[in-house]
Design an enzyme around this catalytic site. Structure first.
Site, PDB file in Angstrom:
ATOM      1  N   ARG A 154       0.796  -1.242   0.000  1.00 30.01           N
ATOM      2  CA  ARG A 154       0.000   0.000   0.000  1.00 30.01           C
ATOM      3  C   ARG A 154       0.822   1.283   0.000  1.00 30.01           C
ATOM      4  O   ARG A 154       0.439   2.270  -0.616  1.00 30.01           O
ATOM      5  CB  ARG A 154      -0.927   0.020   1.224  1.00 30.01           C
ATOM      6  CG  ARG A 154      -2.086  -0.936   1.105  1.00 30.01           C
ATOM      7  CD  ARG A 154      -2.967  -0.839   2.334  1.00 30.01           C
ATOM      8  NE  ARG A 154      -3.923  -1.926   2.373  1.00 30.01           N
ATOM      9  CZ  ARG A 154      -4.366  -2.483   3.492  1.00 30.01           C
ATOM     10  NH1 ARG A 154      -3.950  -2.047   4.663  1.00 30.01           N
ATOM     11  NH2 ARG A 154      -5.228  -3.465   3.435  1.00 30.01           N
ATOM     12  N   CYS A 176      -9.553  -1.525   5.493  1.00 33.84           N
ATOM     13  CA  CYS A 176     -11.015  -1.388   5.573  1.00 33.84           C
ATOM     14  C   CYS A 176     -11.473  -0.119   6.296  1.00 33.84           C
ATOM     15  O   CYS A 176     -12.384   0.577   5.837  1.00 33.84           O
ATOM     16  CB  CYS A 176     -11.608  -2.621   6.254  1.00 33.84           C
ATOM     17  SG  CYS A 176     -10.679  -3.155   7.694  1.00 33.84           S
ATOM     18  N   HIS A 204     -17.843  -2.166  10.330  1.00 32.45           N
ATOM     19  CA  HIS A 204     -16.993  -1.306  11.162  1.00 32.45           C
ATOM     20  C   HIS A 204     -17.711   0.031  11.377  1.00 32.45           C
ATOM     21  O   HIS A 204     -18.303   0.576  10.438  1.00 32.45           O
ATOM     22  CB  HIS A 204     -15.676  -0.986  10.446  1.00 32.45           C
ATOM     23  CG  HIS A 204     -14.705  -2.131  10.376  1.00 32.45           C
ATOM     24  ND1 HIS A 204     -14.905  -3.356  10.960  1.00 32.45           N
ATOM     25  CD2 HIS A 204     -13.475  -2.187   9.789  1.00 32.45           C
ATOM     26  CE1 HIS A 204     -13.848  -4.134  10.721  1.00 32.45           C
ATOM     27  NE2 HIS A 204     -12.980  -3.447  10.006  1.00 32.45           N
ATOM     28  N   ASN A 230     -17.367  -3.971   6.448  1.00 32.97           N
ATOM     29  CA  ASN A 230     -15.906  -4.049   6.265  1.00 32.97           C
ATOM     30  C   ASN A 230     -15.490  -5.105   5.259  1.00 32.97           C
ATOM     31  O   ASN A 230     -14.435  -4.993   4.626  1.00 32.97           O
ATOM     32  CB  ASN A 230     -15.228  -4.331   7.608  1.00 32.97           C
ATOM     33  CG  ASN A 230     -15.792  -5.540   8.299  1.00 32.97           C
ATOM     34  OD1 ASN A 230     -16.976  -5.588   8.616  1.00 32.97           O
ATOM     35  ND2 ASN A 230     -14.970  -6.533   8.542  1.00 32.97           N
TER      36      ASN A 230
END
Ligand code: A2P
Length: 341
Positions: free
Chosen positions: A101, A130, A243, A316
């Site tokens: 990432r 997420c 979430h 999520n």
């Protein structure tokens, strides 16, 4: 033969992998063929897809021959090892792990926020964390209007974010505790049923967890603004799916709560649920299985000049993982970017 891509899902037997197959099917993703890859443990098992069954194959160095697009969700070490192998075979990778990432050659994409960054890909595209995805979906349209200076976020994260074993652990602990049996934590360091753990991923030298620092660094990368200050506390709660996040922002230009509701109502991928007097606000139970990011409890922070508080909830496993990865895959097809340069 069509020109549609041959797609591999790596980690197809996991919580996210199964949702990816479901999402590809529901959105009628234009795949010539879909291949399910996982470890030797589940090779030969079958997963339903489009009214048929996919036979799971063992992931190996030769798995990517003839594959155009591989969507990975089998953990960071698998992505680290096999994403470059896939790219070498001419395959474009959408990776759900944290392995790539923050690599400057890897675009980190939330389709509602920074789809343009996809154009620069060199084979690997990363799907953000997420908790970051659902926050950025909401923050980006507010940033475009009022320029966000600071974000304070506390999360309430579902156990499905830790994989299928964690879902089973919460379920079995609830059963055991209600029948007066002892529980033995396996996935988490402590009992998760009827508890909250302020500990997601490993602790770092600065006393934050890796999950918390993912929210800091990934938010800045996606919003393309290193000046945004982000501070996070991430907490695991005994919820199966969905979430929730309490998010406080400070902006350069004032945005009233009324303006914020209007901006967010027009923004892609968002549903505003904000009528507290009628008990209308987002909750993980109602967000589970849905595609949108839900936002409510929008109110001005009376302790600063230009501040807002809000409550953001999303599934999520869907928007936080599988759906976002499939949306990225759809953009790759639409923009004719399924090629490795
Ligand atoms: P398997 O079912 O064969 O173990 P979850 O996050 O829900 O735990 O899922 C993890 C996914 O990653 C599963 O599909 C799992 O496959 C896959 N996986 C784990 N280790 C490997 C590995 N060494 N090679 C390929 N797939 C793996």
């Amino acid at each position: 033969m069509s020109n549609n891509p041959v797609v591999a899902v790596v980690g197809a037997t996991g919580a996210v992998g199964r949702e990816m197959l479901k999402t590809l099917e529901q959105r009628n993703f234009p795949a010539e063929e879909v291949i399910a890859l996982a470890s030797a443990r589940s090779a030969g098992s079958r997963i339903p897809y489009k009214g048929q069954e996919l036979k799971v194959q063992e992931l190996g160095n030769d798995s990517f021959k003839g594959i155009n697009l591989a969507i990975f969700s089998a953990g960071g070490s698998i992505s680290e090892k096999y994403a470059p192998v896939a790219v070498k075979s001419g395959c474009v990778v959408v990776d759900n792990s944290s392995a790539w990432r923050m690599d400057e050659n890897v675009p980190l994409i939330v389709p509602e926020a920074n789809p343009h960054a996809l154009e620069k890909h060199k084979g690997i595209i990363a799907n953000p964390n997420c908790s970051t995805i659902q926050m950025v979906v909401v923050l980006k349209p507010l940033h475009d209007v009022g320029k966000i200076k600071r974000v304070i976020v506390s999360t309430y994260q579902a156990v499905s974010g830790s994989g299928q074993k964690a879902v089973e652990e919460l379920e079995s602990q609830v059963r055991q505790l209600l029948s007066m049996q002892e529980v033995e934590p396996r996935v988490y360091p402590y009992q998760i049923a009827f508890n909250c753990l302020p500990h997601i991923d490993v602790f770092l030298d600065n006393d934050y967890t890796k999950e918390e620092m993912k929210m800091v660094n990934e938010t800045r990368k996606i919003m393309e603004d290193d000046n945004i200050k982000v501070t996070a506390t991430t907490v695991r709660v005994p919820v199966f799916y969905g979430h929730s996040e309490s998010v406080n922002i400070e902006t350069e230009k004032k945005i009233s709560s009324k303006e914020a509701r209007a901006i967010l109502s027009q923004a892609p991928g968002i549903k505003v649920l904000d009528n507290p007097l009628e008990k209308v606000y987002p909750m993980p139970l109602s967000a589970a299985g849905e595609d949108e990011t839900f936002v409510g409890r929008i109110r001005e922070d009376e302790t600063v000049a230009n501040g807002l508080n809000m409550w953001i909830v999303a599934d999520n496993i869907r928007k936080g993982a599988a759906l976002n990865a499939v949306q990225i895959s759809e953009l790759l097809v639409e923009k004719n970017l399924l090629r490795v340069t």
